[in-house]
Design an enzyme around this catalytic site. Structure first.
Site, PDB file in Angstrom:
ATOM      1  N   ASP A  72       0.844  -1.204   0.000  1.00 49.81           N
ATOM      2  CA  ASP A  72       0.000   0.000   0.000  1.00 49.81           C
ATOM      3  C   ASP A  72       0.878   1.252   0.000  1.00 49.81           C
ATOM      4  O   ASP A  72       0.363   2.379  -0.024  1.00 49.81           O
ATOM      5  CB  ASP A  72      -1.017  -0.008   1.141  1.00 49.81           C
ATOM      6  N   SER A  73       2.203   1.067  -0.036  1.00 45.60           N
ATOM      7  CA  SER A  73       3.123   2.174  -0.338  1.00 45.60           C
ATOM      8  C   SER A  73       2.755   2.769  -1.699  1.00 45.60           C
ATOM      9  O   SER A  73       3.186   3.872  -2.030  1.00 45.60           O
ATOM     10  CB  SER A  73       4.576   1.686  -0.338  1.00 45.60           C
ATOM     11  N   ASP A  99      -1.230  -6.337  -0.290  1.00 50.08           N
ATOM     12  CA  ASP A  99      -1.196  -5.646   1.003  1.00 50.08           C
ATOM     13  C   ASP A  99      -2.590  -5.126   1.336  1.00 50.08           C
ATOM     14  O   ASP A  99      -3.195  -4.389   0.551  1.00 50.08           O
ATOM     15  CB  ASP A  99      -0.217  -4.468   0.869  1.00 50.08           C
ATOM     16  N   LYS A 130      -0.871  -9.436   3.072  1.00 46.32           N
ATOM     17  CA  LYS A 130      -0.104  -8.900   4.209  1.00 46.32           C
ATOM     18  C   LYS A 130      -0.994  -7.926   4.971  1.00 46.32           C
ATOM     19  O   LYS A 130      -1.792  -7.211   4.349  1.00 46.32           O
ATOM     20  CB  LYS A 130       1.148  -8.169   3.722  1.00 46.32           C
ATOM     21  N   GLU A 181      -0.917  -5.192   8.632  1.00 39.58           N
ATOM     22  CA  GLU A 181      -0.093  -4.567   9.671  1.00 39.58           C
ATOM     23  C   GLU A 181      -0.664  -4.844  11.060  1.00 39.58           C
ATOM     24  O   GLU A 181      -1.889  -4.838  11.240  1.00 39.58           O
ATOM     25  CB  GLU A 181      -0.023  -3.044   9.446  1.00 39.58           C
ATOM     26  N   GLU A 210       9.661  -3.899  10.215  1.00 43.21           N
ATOM     27  CA  GLU A 210       9.994  -2.598   9.622  1.00 43.21           C
ATOM     28  C   GLU A 210      10.468  -1.614  10.700  1.00 43.21           C
ATOM     29  O   GLU A 210       9.830  -1.458  11.752  1.00 43.21           O
ATOM     30  CB  GLU A 210       8.782  -1.999   8.884  1.00 43.21           C
TER      31      GLU A 210
HETATM   32  O1  KIV Z   1       3.496  -1.035   1.614  1.00 46.82           O
HETATM   33  C1  KIV Z   1       4.642  -1.490   1.514  1.00 46.82           C
HETATM   34  O2  KIV Z   1       5.334  -1.322   0.500  1.00 46.82           O
HETATM   35  C2  KIV Z   1       5.165  -2.226   2.643  1.00 46.82           C
HETATM   36  C3  KIV Z   1       6.620  -2.590   2.631  1.00 46.82           C
HETATM   37  C4  KIV Z   1       7.444  -1.392   2.833  1.00 46.82           C
HETATM   38  C5  KIV Z   1       6.942  -3.668   3.589  1.00 46.82           C
HETATM   39  O3  KIV Z   1       4.451  -2.502   3.551  1.00 46.82           O
END
Ligand code: KIV
Length: 262
Positions: free
Chosen positions: A46-47, A85, A115, A117, A180
């Site tokens: 989600d970056s 994510d 993934k 958090e 992280e």
């Molecule tokens: O959103 C993302 O790119 C991430 C990575 C930095 C682990 O969570």
């Protein structure tokens, strides 16, 4: 091409002490490039909200945007494991929404895992997803979706809390955990304690694997990048040079030349 990477492969890699290499991707061409270059895990992070959409945080990213980008990445990945994510508010509100949204990544986008958090506070989510047949990568330490609660993008140093979180996500069924923004000494301890692979970003060299944000490591990011990033290319400069050349050649009537003309 070697065999497709699965969650079982990653566990074997930890046991064999073969470092796992993960990278974010958001579209088909870069997914294909990273896959061909040998990346093991393609994380559709989600970056996206920051490096592709230009936002100040990841909070605005929606499920539909993540599904769209994950689908394009999955089309480009032949060997790498594709992880979608889960964006902010896609798993926090209720358990059933969390499982439904996680399932969308596999059903609609072609991801092999998701993934999310959080540590001890999200173990019910991880357990429910795992029971539904959805492999989950956890993410602890500096969790960008909690940027306002953390008071900024800060290194997390509470060793006891981090160890509790790491053990909790493993017990809940996570196949791997992203560490992280934590000191190397803590990441080393977690990596030695857990059976599942740890994937570090800003967590030192003793993790079972590493992950970086594609745009940061290829030098596409125009703004400040964190200390933990190593820039392996300068694509932003290459792109500006190439485009500026195109502008000049059109202005000077050099392009198109005869070989570009029917
Ligand atoms: O959103 C993302 O790119 C991430 C990575 C930095 C682990 O969570």
């Amino acid at each position: 091409m070697s065999k497709a990477v699965t969650v079982k492969t990653l566990m074997e890699m930890k046991q064999n002490k073969t470092r796992i290499v993960s990278l974010t991707a958001y579209d088909y061409p870069f997914a294909k490039i990273a896959d061909e270059a040998g990346i093991d895990i393609l994380l559709v992070g989600d970056s996206l909200g920051m490096v592709v959409q230009g936002g100040a945080s990841t909070l605005g990213v929606t499920m539909d945007e993540m599904i769209y980008h994950t689908r394009t990445v999955a089309r480009g990945a032949k060997r790498a494991l594709v992880v979608g994510d889960m964006p902010f508010l896609s798993y926090q509100v209720s358990l059933s929404e969390a499982v439904y949204n996680a399932g969308r990544f596999l059903k609609e986008a072609g991801a092999a895992a998701v993934k999310l958090e959080g540590g001890a506070t999200v173990v019910d989510r991880i357990q429910a997803m795992t029971e539904a047949g959805i492999p989950v990568q956890a993410h602890i330490g500096l969790t960008p979706q909690s940027v306002h609660q953390l008071g900024g993008f800060r290194v997390q140093r509470d060793e006891a809390r981090l160890l509790i979180d790491a053990e909790a996500v493993q017990a809940a069924g996570a196949f791997s955990v992203v560490l992280e923004g934590i000191p190397k000494t803590i990441a080393t301890k977690i990596t030695q304690t857990l059976k599942i692979p740890t994937i570090g970003i800003g967590a030192g060299s003793d993790c079972d694997g590493q992950v970086l944000v594609l745009h940061d490591m290829l030098g596409l990011t125009a703004t400040h990048v964190p200390k933990f990033v190593k820039q392996y290319a300068n694509l932003r400069k290459n792109a500006i040079d190439g485009i500026a050349n195109y502008v000049r050649e059109v202005r000077e009537n050099i392009f198109p030349a005869d070989e570009h003309t029917y």
